[in-house]
Enzyme design. Sequence first.
Site, short mmCIF file in Angstrom:
data_model
loop_
_atom_site.label_atom_id
_atom_site.label_comp_id
_atom_site.label_asym_id
_atom_site.label_seq_id
_atom_site.Cartn_x
_atom_site.Cartn_y
_atom_site.Cartn_z
N ARG A 1 -49.12 13.80 -11.22
CA ARG A 1 -49.75 13.76 -12.73
C ARG A 1 -49.43 15.41 -12.99
O ARG A 1 -49.69 16.20 -12.27
CB ARG A 1 -51.19 13.57 -12.54
CG ARG A 1 -52.07 13.51 -13.71
CD ARG A 1 -53.73 13.38 -13.50
NE ARG A 1 -53.85 12.11 -13.05
CZ ARG A 1 -54.89 11.70 -12.30
NH1 ARG A 1 -55.93 12.48 -12.10
NH2 ARG A 1 -54.99 10.43 -11.98
N ARG B 1 -59.45 20.37 -13.53
CA ARG B 1 -58.66 19.20 -13.64
C ARG B 1 -58.16 19.85 -15.19
O ARG B 1 -58.63 20.62 -15.74
CB ARG B 1 -59.43 17.83 -13.89
CG ARG B 1 -59.67 17.37 -12.65
CD ARG B 1 -58.78 16.91 -11.56
NE ARG B 1 -59.04 16.56 -10.40
CZ ARG B 1 -58.99 15.24 -10.16
NH1 ARG B 1 -58.72 14.23 -10.88
NH2 ARG B 1 -59.51 14.77 -9.09
N LYS C 1 -63.98 16.83 -7.95
CA LYS C 1 -63.41 17.22 -9.33
C LYS C 1 -64.19 17.70 -10.27
O LYS C 1 -65.27 17.46 -10.09
CB LYS C 1 -62.53 15.78 -9.57
CG LYS C 1 -63.71 14.72 -10.19
CD LYS C 1 -62.85 13.49 -10.44
CE LYS C 1 -61.91 12.71 -9.53
NZ LYS C 1 -61.81 11.55 -10.07
N LYS D 1 -64.21 18.52 -14.52
CA LYS D 1 -63.40 18.18 -15.69
C LYS D 1 -64.32 18.89 -17.00
O LYS D 1 -65.41 19.07 -17.14
CB LYS D 1 -63.65 16.80 -16.09
CG LYS D 1 -63.01 15.96 -14.94
CD LYS D 1 -62.82 14.65 -15.23
CE LYS D 1 -61.89 13.72 -14.17
NZ LYS D 1 -62.00 12.40 -14.43
N CYS E 1 -57.02 1.22 -18.10
CA CYS E 1 -56.74 2.02 -16.98
C CYS E 1 -55.72 1.52 -16.40
O CYS E 1 -55.22 0.28 -16.67
CB CYS E 1 -57.71 2.43 -16.09
SG CYS E 1 -58.10 1.03 -14.99
N CYS F 1 -52.63 1.67 -8.58
CA CYS F 1 -53.81 2.13 -8.06
C CYS F 1 -54.59 1.41 -7.17
O CYS F 1 -54.89 0.15 -7.19
CB CYS F 1 -54.89 2.07 -9.33
SG CYS F 1 -56.47 2.88 -8.70
N CYS G 1 -61.99 -1.16 -12.08
CA CYS G 1 -63.03 -0.97 -10.99
C CYS G 1 -64.10 -0.04 -11.66
O CYS G 1 -63.92 0.47 -12.74
CB CYS G 1 -62.34 -0.34 -9.82
SG CYS G 1 -62.28 1.65 -9.76
N CYS H 1 -61.95 5.18 -15.56
CA CYS H 1 -61.03 5.93 -15.61
C CYS H 1 -60.52 6.07 -17.23
O CYS H 1 -60.09 6.84 -18.03
CB CYS H 1 -59.78 5.73 -15.01
SG CYS H 1 -60.01 6.16 -13.29
#
Length: 573
Positions: A80, A149, A214, A216, A436, A442, A481, A485
């Site tokens: 990424r 991020r 994380k 953001k 996503c 994934c 899931c 995302c």
Amino acid sequence: MCNACGCSPPDQWSRTEQLKGASRRLRGAITEELQQPTRLFSEDAIQILKFHGVYQQDDRDRRKEARALGLDKHHMMMIRTRVPGGVVSPSSYIAHDDIAGDIGNGTLRLTTRQDFQLHGVLKADLKEAIQRINDGLLTTLGGCGDQERNIMCCPAPLQDPVRDEVQELLPRLVAGLTPTTRAYVEIWLDGELAASSQDEPADELYGEHYLPRKFKTALAIEGDNCVDVYANDLGLVARRGEHGGLAGFDVLVGGGLGRTANKPNTWPAVATQLGFIAPEDAVDVARAVMTVQRDYGNRADRRHARMKYLIADRGIDWFRDEVEARLGAQMQPPRTLRWSSAADHLGWHDQDGAGCFYGLFIENGRIRDDGTENLRTAVRQIVEELSPRIVLTPQQNLIFAGLRAEHQDVILETLLRHGVTPTEAVPGTILNSMACPAWPTCGLAVAESERAMPALIRELTVLQESAGLATQTISFRMTGCPNGCARPYLGDVGFVGTTLGKYDVFLGGDTEGTRLNQLYAHNVPLAQVPELLRGPLEEYARTRTPGEGFGDWCARHGVEGLSEHYIKAEGIA
Ligand code: SRM
Ligand code: SF4
């Protein structure tokens, strides 16, 4: 939990915390493992690699075949690239396209946070890929991991003093929130080896353990919520002053959408307003917010470690006091926020005297050639021929900016020549959808998403049209899931995978992205989804008030009541 201050004591910290602490500022054993002729990294290295923007994955489509042949999984890496505000030079774009073709899986993925993802890179090619990304003056450091991020920012390249000031803030914010470790340069760019992490100055912001989870951040411009600012740990909303310049920022904290099925101590949350600050305080405030999470965030349970849980557990007033104590100053009270749009700036727009820009719709962010629709070739040719300014958008699309009127024909002709439908001819239902990646890359996917959405969204387009709603903006978002995302909990309609072929259906978000939607139907087989949306869509078409969005209408009627009426009473699902 510690009785003195409520933090999680180190002897209760998770294994990831031990790994981070022992990693010598994110070095771990990556260099050594890169030299080994294996196709995969160790579990410990995998965790540290995330901080470098690398995920170890396997091709889930090939698992069965491998098992039958007694072979190991087909391991490969996802990389990424962190692209602050989505701004990419033509040469960086070409570099990513080249890597995708030479050593990736032949596709480029534009993400919901304005990044690039490259899939299918083998371990042996990883260093080369990262070097080539850095040659294009971008980095993968901070793509993933327990750190800041990619910082998002509204991508519209409009001539506007407020936008200009926000663009000036962006690199300062990135510099102020990025770890200082030299490990990245050492490992991937053959930078000078420090004898040990002790040789480099301490990272005052991140310490040795980085953040609990994380973190953001997004920058939005007053009125324009294309970045989905409420989904972020930290949101800064630029406010106009009386004379048109930047007056300051409204600070929002504690957004986050991830949840885990059957874990009631996890939930999606929209960010809450904390206060209003002057433009010059933005970096200090961001660092103060981050350090509160660093010091008090939960390091024992990673599923309850995002800043939203800290704020829920301790309260927004406690959080504000902590931030202000670190700043040594008080914030001003929050101002009322109003949003007029969350659209992704697609299609042709005037740049107010600086030419024009074109927002190109990229379905689910995937740029590929499939023989019929050769999007990857088309985009590359446009980049090579026009050398435009490129901005990746928060909704998986791409903007070509700084164009002249005559470029419209060049772009249209190039798209058509390669079988790509120009954005202006794509139905609105499709333009407002996101999905996503999920299968096959994934590892957390329990259902298809990017591969299921195209067929579903076309059925929903027909349904929307037949209900007389062809021109109505309704956002449909899908994930494989509950992690969220593609931000499904903020769409008018969200589909969240529960198991292979089945989805929870959520209704009642708003088009401006300020409100979470609610569960309408549980565990619905994909094929039944359009039928169970037919009733609410048709009733909405008949009974909506002027200007009322579908999500607002659902919220006004009560999603639970709609569910009782359309799902349970009629026995649809
Ligand atoms: Fe995400 C994990 C893809 C935006 C919440 N996300 C993952 C991983 C890396 C799976 C993994 O951990 O093994 C996915 C890689 C799939 C693949 O094969 O490529 C993945 N997330 C994505 C992207 C590519 C989706 C997309 O359609 O574009 C987005 C990349 C963003 C970027 O460039 O940085 C992406 N992820 C998001 C968002 C939306 C956002 O940030 O605005 C969210 C919800 C907001 C939030 O963070 O709360 C999100 N991803 C998660 C979570 C749940 C986090 C949580 O707090 O519980 C995970 C799982 C985790 O962290 O444990 C996750
Ligand atoms: Fe994977 Fe779930 Fe994120 Fe989709 S929402 S990319 S399935 S983690």
